[in-house]
Every structure is written in structure tokens, then in C-alpha cells.
Design an enzyme around this catalytic site. Structure first.
Site, PDB file in Angstrom:
ATOM      1  N   SER A  81      43.266  40.319  32.988  1.00  8.85           N
ATOM      2  CA  SER A  81      43.716  40.001  31.855  1.00  8.85           C
ATOM      3  C   SER A  81      42.953  40.320  30.695  1.00  8.85           C
ATOM      4  O   SER A  81      42.403  39.653  30.010  1.00  8.85           O
ATOM      5  CB  SER A  81      43.994  38.256  31.955  1.00  8.85           C
ATOM      6  OG  SER A  81      44.723  38.214  33.124  1.00  8.85           O
ATOM      7  N   ARG A  92      40.206  34.382  41.447  1.00  9.17           N
ATOM      8  CA  ARG A  92      40.864  33.965  42.822  1.00  9.17           C
ATOM      9  C   ARG A  92      41.340  35.281  43.338  1.00  9.17           C
ATOM     10  O   ARG A  92      41.762  36.247  43.014  1.00  9.17           O
ATOM     11  CB  ARG A  92      42.154  33.242  42.570  1.00  9.17           C
ATOM     12  CG  ARG A  92      41.733  31.746  41.786  1.00  9.17           C
ATOM     13  CD  ARG A  92      43.141  30.970  41.557  1.00  9.17           C
ATOM     14  NE  ARG A  92      44.029  31.888  40.646  1.00  9.17           N
ATOM     15  CZ  ARG A  92      45.434  31.832  41.044  1.00  9.17           C
ATOM     16  NH1 ARG A  92      45.711  30.881  41.527  1.00  9.17           N
ATOM     17  NH2 ARG A  92      46.229  32.631  40.536  1.00  9.17           N
ATOM     18  N   ASP A 126      48.417  39.241  32.959  1.00  5.30           N
ATOM     19  CA  ASP A 126      48.764  37.852  33.296  1.00  5.30           C
ATOM     20  C   ASP A 126      49.896  37.805  32.660  1.00  5.30           C
ATOM     21  O   ASP A 126      50.605  36.841  33.230  1.00  5.30           O
ATOM     22  CB  ASP A 126      47.518  36.699  33.186  1.00  5.30           C
ATOM     23  CG  ASP A 126      46.963  36.729  31.812  1.00  5.30           C
ATOM     24  OD1 ASP A 126      47.384  37.678  30.833  1.00  5.30           O
ATOM     25  OD2 ASP A 126      46.165  35.585  31.353  1.00  5.30           O
TER      26      ASP A 126
HETATM   27 MG    MG Z   1      45.466  32.379  33.732  1.00  9.58          MG
END
Ligand code: MG
Ligand code: ADP
Length: 471
Positions: A155, A91, A209
Site C-alpha cells: 500500500s 500479514r 489496498d
Molecule cells: Mg489496511
């Protein structure tokens, strides 16, 4: 009436009978309190190894410094771009943070696909694709000329030397792009932005994250000093005393440590509690031998563990009339969301059969009883060992501060935690039992990897301005 009672009796007997037969295969997945305490203690030792100067290079739980030194204080302000890479979706987000009396966070985001050939192609292709998506997003928002500060939620385990430098240790989950491991991913991003020659950005922070999740919750609740992800992967972070982080200079204050706890057990320290099913899942994975703890407790793998058990039980003749169908042989067919459905309390056995039918598995009533039991066993074990990890973390924080009793909040994100019908309850119960001197509140994070990245970027910008003034 009597007929109904007889029928109920018959079914209970039948159920017990079925379960007894398979118990010997599930037995090694049911942990006693003693085993869980043992896992917690092993975890604590691995944490110390990751923090120690001499032991950190070979440690499996890496305990990576993040250069995030404090939680937000509410004075954060401005417009920020955030990227979220490393989960199910990639995103790009625009986050508008406003300070003052009317504190607010407004977010706009767009999801982009990362085709599997890009995920597993070259690093240059991957980062060109990312920049292409940013370009589309900036057009969409009409903000191409703004040179926005950017927080990059990435992440994966990274060795950080500052807030805006992170060398990728190793890919995990489904990623495998070449020429990235050992490189600074912030530089890879900056290079790709330059290649594009369309817009400029100020990359301020690389963010895990877990840290984004902690910061998002801390913005609302200042006692939040731990972050947990129970989604595709499993990982946690927390505020550690600087004096205990021997891999970074300085002894004052605290720094958030990205534990990368998914790698717990990669040195073999969990092998006595891993089963043949865990080994099969590992052998079938993209990163054999790595992330052994994560492979026992995160969304990407729970369904695969169940599938391995079902294959074995079928081979032994306890399931599906002894016939291993093509479906059952298919990797990934048994997604973790099916565990959630099958384990739902409201579901009758007939509905379990309907779900299996959808998967192309033709089941009897007996089969559905067994499948439900297998799912329950796998997810319970996952929640418990995840709880053992968290108990080790909060109890260490308590000891760090020399307290008999610690009140603390943990920010949590991840679909497994949020949607599975029993995971969060069993997890919380395990933490409570294993760390009785800690009172832990669990707070669900709303979009930690977007909002959190922007908050960290805002704190980073403020820090930078302060330092500039001082010089
Ligand atoms: Mg996530
Ligand atoms: P990510 O960790 O990828 O950022 P999520 O937190 O949304 O994103 O986790 C997605 C993972 O959650 C999926 O890979 C899947 O394993 C798991 N999952 C999806 N739906 C469910 C569900 N209904 N119950 C339990 N786990 C689920």
C-alpha cells in the site's frame, strides 16, 4: 429543580464562554460549503493532470494505472497466498476461493511484527524479513511445496507497467527502508525468495489496498467500482475509462486507477486552507512536504493535529493553566483512537477528563470542554475534505458515462472510518451535498487487502491462461 436549572444554565454559559475564546483559533478549520466545493473542483483538476500524457509526470495526484481491468465475476477458483504490507500490521494469508453454486472464500492469516529498525533499515533486510515470515507461515500451514500464486498488497504509490511489476515511487506512512524507491518491489520480493532457497512462489500481482477493497466489495456487489481507505493513511481508486488514461496504450474498456490521493496539495494547491497546525504536523513528519491532504484527514495524523492545537492553546493560556507538560510535548501521544473516545456522544465531561488523566494531562472541567471541541473540529474537517475528494471521483464517473444520474457503490476499509463516532456520517453527508447527481452506497469491506489481493490474483491467473490459449 430550580437549582438544577440554574446549574445547567451556568454550565451552558460557561461552555459558550470558553468556546468563544478559542473560536478564533479554530475558525480557519471550519469550512463553508463554498470552500468545500472549491476543494472538490481543485481535486478534479489534479485528477485530470494525473491522467494526461503531458501532465502526468509532474502531477501530484498520480492516478496510477493498476492493470486491473475488471471486477471479479464469481468464477474465481483456487488457493492463493496474499501479503499485506503497508498498514499497521504485516500479514501473510492463505485464501481459498471456491466458485460455482457454493461460492466461498476461506481465509487463514497470521500477523507478524515489523520492527521499526527493519522498517527503516535496508531494503534487503526488509524483504528478507518478509520472506522469513512467509516461510514461517507456510510451515505453519504445511504448504511449503505448493508453489502457490501470490498477490502482494503493497500500500504505497507504485508505477505499474503490468499486473506484476511495480516501481516504488516513494515510501509513505512510517516506512523508510533504503534502496527501494525507484525499484520494482515484485523483483525485490522474488530476489529475496531466491536468496532464501526454501520454497517457490508465483508472484502474480502487486495490489494497492484500495484496489483490494474495491474488489472484495465488488465480489458481493457488482456496482462497486470505487475503493476507499480511511485508516492509517487515506487513498482511493476507481474504474476509469481506458481512453481517459493517456499514460497507458489502448482505448477499450476500463482500468482501475490507484489515485494516490493523499498527495493532493503537494504542489501547494491547498496551502490557503492549511493551518499553522497542519504545517507543524508536516514539519514533524518523516516525509516533510509530502502527502499534505493525507496529513489533514487520516488516522496517522489527526491526533497530531489535535496535539499541535492543544500546545498552541496552552501557550496562549486557555488550557492546562498555561503549563505545557512533557506529555503534551511528546510526538504521537495523542492517538486518533482518543479522538473517537472523547467525541463519543455518550461520554460525560468527567469521562473526558479521565481520558486526559490517563494521558498524563491534568485537566479542569473547562479544559475538557475545549479539548472535546478541538477534537470535533479536526475530525469534522477531515471527514469533509475526504468527502470532497470522493464527490469529485463519483461525479467524474457520472460524466464519463454521460449520465444525468449515477448509482454507484463504494467499498470502504479503514479503522478511522469504521470506529470514529462521526467521521463516516459527516463524510457521507459531504459527498451527498457536493455530488447531488450521484446516489452513492457505501459498503464496508471485510479484509480487502487479503481477500482482494487473492481475487485480483485469481483474475490475473485466468487472464494469463486465456492469453496463453490465444498464442
Ligand atoms: Mg489496511
Ligand atoms: P491500516 O490503515 O494501517 O491498514 P487500519 O485501517 O486498521 O489499518 O487503521 C489503523 C489506524 O486507524 C491507526 O493508525 C489509527 O490512526 C486509527 N485508529 C485506530 N483506532 C481508532 C479508533 N478507535 N478510532 C479512530 N481511528 C482509529
Amino acid at each position: 429543580m430550580i437549582a438544577a436549572q440554574l446549574l445547567a444554565y451556568y454550565f451552558t454559559e460557561l461552555k459558550d464562554d470558553q468556546l468563544k475564546k478559542i473560536d478564533k483559533y479554530l475558525y480557519s478549520m471550519r469550512f463553508s460549503d463554498e470552500t468545500l466545493r472549491d476543494v472538490m473542483n481543485r481535486f478534479r483538476r489534479e485528477m485530470e493532470n494525473g491522467l494526461g500524457r503531458d501532465t502526468s509526470t509532474t502531477a501530484t495526484v498520480k492516478m496510477l494505472p493498476t492493470f486491473v481491468r475488471s471486477i471479479p465475476d464469481g468464477s474465481e477458483n483456487g488457493d492463493f497466498l496474499a501479503l499485506d504490507l503497508g498498514g499497521t500490521n504485516f500479514r501473510v494469508l492463505l485464501v481459498k476461493i471456491r466458485s460455482g453454486k457454493r461460492r466461498s472464500v476461506e481465509m487463514h492469516n497470521k500477523i507478524y511484527a515489523i520492527p521499526i529498525e527493519v522498517m527503516q533499515g535496508t531494503g534487503e533486510e526488509l524483504f528478507d524479513h518478509i520472506v522469513h515470515c512467509i516461510s514461517d507461515f507456510l510451515d505453519y500451514m504445511g504448504m511449503k511445496s505448493a508453489r502457490l500464486p501470490l498477490g502482494f498488497t503493497f500500500s504505497f504509490p507504485c508505477h505499474q507497467t503490468s499486473l506484476d511489476a511495480g516501481i516504488l515511487v516513494t515510501w509513505t506512512k512510517g516506512f523508510k527502508a533504503t534502496d527501494c524507491e525507484g525499484e520494482d518491489v515484485v523483483e525485490l520480493l522474488r530476489d529475496a525468495i531466491k536468496r532464501k532457497e526454501e520454497f517457490e512462489l508465483d508472484v502474480v500481482a502487486i495490489v494497492n489496498d484500495t484496489v483490494g477493497t474495491m474488489m472484495t466489495c465488488a465480489y458481493e456487489e457488482p456496482t462497486c467500482e470505487v475503493g476507499l481507505i480511511a485508516g492509517t493513511g487515506s487513498n482511493a481508486c476507481y474504474m476509469e475509462e481506458m481512453k481517459n488514461i493517456e499514460t497507458v496504450d489502448g482505448n477499450e474498456g476500463r482500468m482501475c486507477v490507484n489515485m494516490e490521493w493523499g498527495a493532493f496539495g503537494d504542489n501547494g494547491c491547498l496551502d490557503d486552507i492549511r493551518t499553522q497546525y497542519d504545517q507543524a504536523v508536516d514539519e514533524n513528519s518523516l516525509n516533510e512536504g509530502k502527502q499534505r491532504y493525507e496529513k489533514m484527514c487520516s488516522g496517522m495524523y489527526l491526533g497530531e493535529i489535535v496535539r499541535q492545537i492543544l500546545i498552541d492553546l496552552t501557550k496562549r493560556g486557555f488550557l492546562f493553566r498555561g503549563q505545557i507538560s512533557e506529555t503534551l510535548k511528546t510526538t504521537g501521544i495523542f492517538e486518533t483512537k482518543f479522538l473517537s473516545q472523547i467525541e463519543s456522544d455518550r461520554l460525560a465531561l468527567l469521562q473526558v477528563r479521565a481520558i486526559l488523566q490517563q494521558l498524563g494531562l491534568d485537566s479542569t472541567c473547562d479544559d475538557s470542554i475545549i479539548v472535546k471541541e478541538v477534537c470535533g473540529t479536526v475530525s469534522r474537517r477531515a471527514a469533509q475534505i475526504c468527502g470532497a475528494g470522493m464527490a469529485a471521483v463519483v461525479d467524474k464517473i457520472r460524466e464519463n458515462r454521460g449520465l444525468d444520474h449515477l448509482d454507484i457503490t463504494v467499498g470502504v476499509d479503514g479503522t478511522l472510518y469504521k470506529l470514529h463516532p462521526h467521521f463516516s456520517r459527516i463524510f457521507q453527508q459531504s459527498v451527498k451535498e457536493l455530488a447531488p447527481k450521484c446516489d452513492v452506497t457505501f459498503l464496508l469491506s471485510e479484509d480487502g487487502s487479503g481477500k482482494g489481493a487473492a481475487l485480483i490474483t485469481a483474475v490475473g491467473c485466468r487472464q494469463r491462461e486465456l492469453e496463453a490459449q490465444q498464442h
